[in-house]
Design a protein around this motif. Sequence first.
Motif, PDB file in Angstrom:
ATOM      1  N   ALA A  28      46.040  35.201  43.317  1.00  0.00           N
ATOM      2  CA  ALA A  28      45.678  34.049  42.470  1.00  0.00           C
ATOM      3  C   ALA A  28      46.107  32.742  43.135  1.00  0.00           C
ATOM      4  O   ALA A  28      45.367  31.743  43.104  1.00  0.00           O
ATOM      5  CB  ALA A  28      46.324  34.185  41.099  1.00  0.00           C
TER       6      ALA A  28
ATOM      7  N   TYR B  91      37.885  37.788  40.282  1.00  0.00           N
ATOM      8  CA  TYR B  91      37.781  37.429  41.701  1.00  0.00           C
ATOM      9  C   TYR B  91      37.496  38.672  42.555  1.00  0.00           C
ATOM     10  O   TYR B  91      36.598  38.669  43.415  1.00  0.00           O
ATOM     11  CB  TYR B  91      39.078  36.749  42.168  1.00  0.00           C
ATOM     12  CG  TYR B  91      39.204  36.694  43.674  1.00  0.00           C
ATOM     13  CD1 TYR B  91      38.440  35.800  44.422  1.00  0.00           C
ATOM     14  CD2 TYR B  91      40.050  37.567  44.354  1.00  0.00           C
ATOM     15  CE1 TYR B  91      38.518  35.772  45.815  1.00  0.00           C
ATOM     16  CE2 TYR B  91      40.149  37.549  45.740  1.00  0.00           C
ATOM     17  CZ  TYR B  91      39.374  36.658  46.463  1.00  0.00           C
ATOM     18  OH  TYR B  91      39.448  36.644  47.837  1.00  0.00           O
TER      19      TYR B  91
ATOM     20  N   VAL C  39      49.050  40.547  42.624  1.00  0.00           N
ATOM     21  CA  VAL C  39      48.064  39.852  41.793  1.00  0.00           C
ATOM     22  C   VAL C  39      48.351  38.346  41.792  1.00  0.00           C
ATOM     23  O   VAL C  39      47.450  37.515  41.984  1.00  0.00           O
ATOM     24  CB  VAL C  39      48.065  40.415  40.345  1.00  0.00           C
ATOM     25  CG1 VAL C  39      47.249  39.535  39.411  1.00  0.00           C
ATOM     26  CG2 VAL C  39      47.525  41.841  40.337  1.00  0.00           C
TER      27      VAL C  39
ATOM     28  N   VAL D 147      42.226  37.434  38.366  1.00  0.00           N
ATOM     29  CA  VAL D 147      42.176  38.138  39.655  1.00  0.00           C
ATOM     30  C   VAL D 147      41.181  39.306  39.580  1.00  0.00           C
ATOM     31  O   VAL D 147      40.477  39.587  40.554  1.00  0.00           O
ATOM     32  CB  VAL D 147      43.584  38.594  40.087  1.00  0.00           C
ATOM     33  CG1 VAL D 147      43.529  39.523  41.293  1.00  0.00           C
ATOM     34  CG2 VAL D 147      44.449  37.369  40.393  1.00  0.00           C
TER      35      VAL D 147
END
Length: 395
Positions: A183, A19, A179, A16
């Motif tokens: 995801a 990302y 988180v 994450v």
Amino acid sequence: MKRVVVGLSGGVDSSVAAYLLKEQGYEVIGLFMKNWHDDSVTISKECPWLDDSNDAMLVADKLGIPFQTVDLSEEYRERIVDYMFNEYEKGRTPNPDVLCNREIKFDVFMKIALSLGADFVATGHYCRKGETVVEGETVYRLLAGKDQNKDQSYFLCQLSQDQLSKTLFPIGELQKSEVRKIAAEQALVTAEKKDSQGLCFIGKVRLPEFLQQKLQPKEGAIVEISASEEKYSTLIPDFTNKQEELDFLSRKYTYEPSEGKIVGRHQGAHYFTKGQRKGLAVGGTPEPLFVIETDVETNVIYTGQGKDHPGIYRRALLVSREETHWVRPDLQPEVGAEMKVQARIRYRQPLQEATLYQKENGLYIVFDQPQASITEGQFVAWHLEDELIGSGVIS
């Protein structure tokens, strides 16, 4: 576009982190650290690093970022594993996770990242970075993660200003549940993956088995010390100066086998640590036995009944000058000065009210309340509110 190298571990947090950085417009590169693959020190038949590196690669592929694996096992052996064996042999209990961050992730790994032209290194740690200005200079602050249950600032307690200046913690403002949600929304393969347990390098490891590969088993006695032992009722003497008082409060109890009774046998004092309850294999006592001291010279383990045994508790500890580290060097007190802080002597321990006393021979930390199982070799970290400002190895 600033370039960031993310340490992709194959877990949800670093996935994450990568990302979020990509969303923020950074040029992101994923690197997986391979820290351990020594078959002479076998851990288990499972090979967690292979699964982890595969997951990291799948995440990088999904995010469309470059990915590679770097083999740091040589440095890891020298700086972490050898150090661990040496510390255990001396009867101290090291913290490999703190060392791994100082020596590997934010040193060896960071240098590789910078050689790839990175402006920053990022990790999936639950902590935050702040900035302040002191005498015209930017000073970086290491702040606790917003998720109080996951705050990992303790593991980063040995970072320097230089290391912090080049580090990003993208998930520090988030809760773990958020988180996982991100995801899942991004269909990352790690969304449901369990958090890794165990040492930061070998995954599923049982420490005594690991240590037995290098430290030979050696049978010795388990001695039980009574809670009514005379040394625990010592009246506090009148001190002529502060140094005397600090030395008294931070002193360790020392024991002789003749002060207690032998209640069992063990396979090596260096496999045990203070406060340990499991693995003693001694039954028949009204309350469970806890390790209150280990003596690797004589190979004796001293134990006491119950978690309230007076041998477990101490009010103060000392960190030697060489092992004191200030994340915020600008806050370091002068010799003779004192400072009110909150401190913890292990990860996940709630912060405890304490006072630092800077003396010639090192830093004394005196807690308002007695602390259980203050353990040589572990790290103590001290805070001002939610900022971690320094740490050191308990001596």
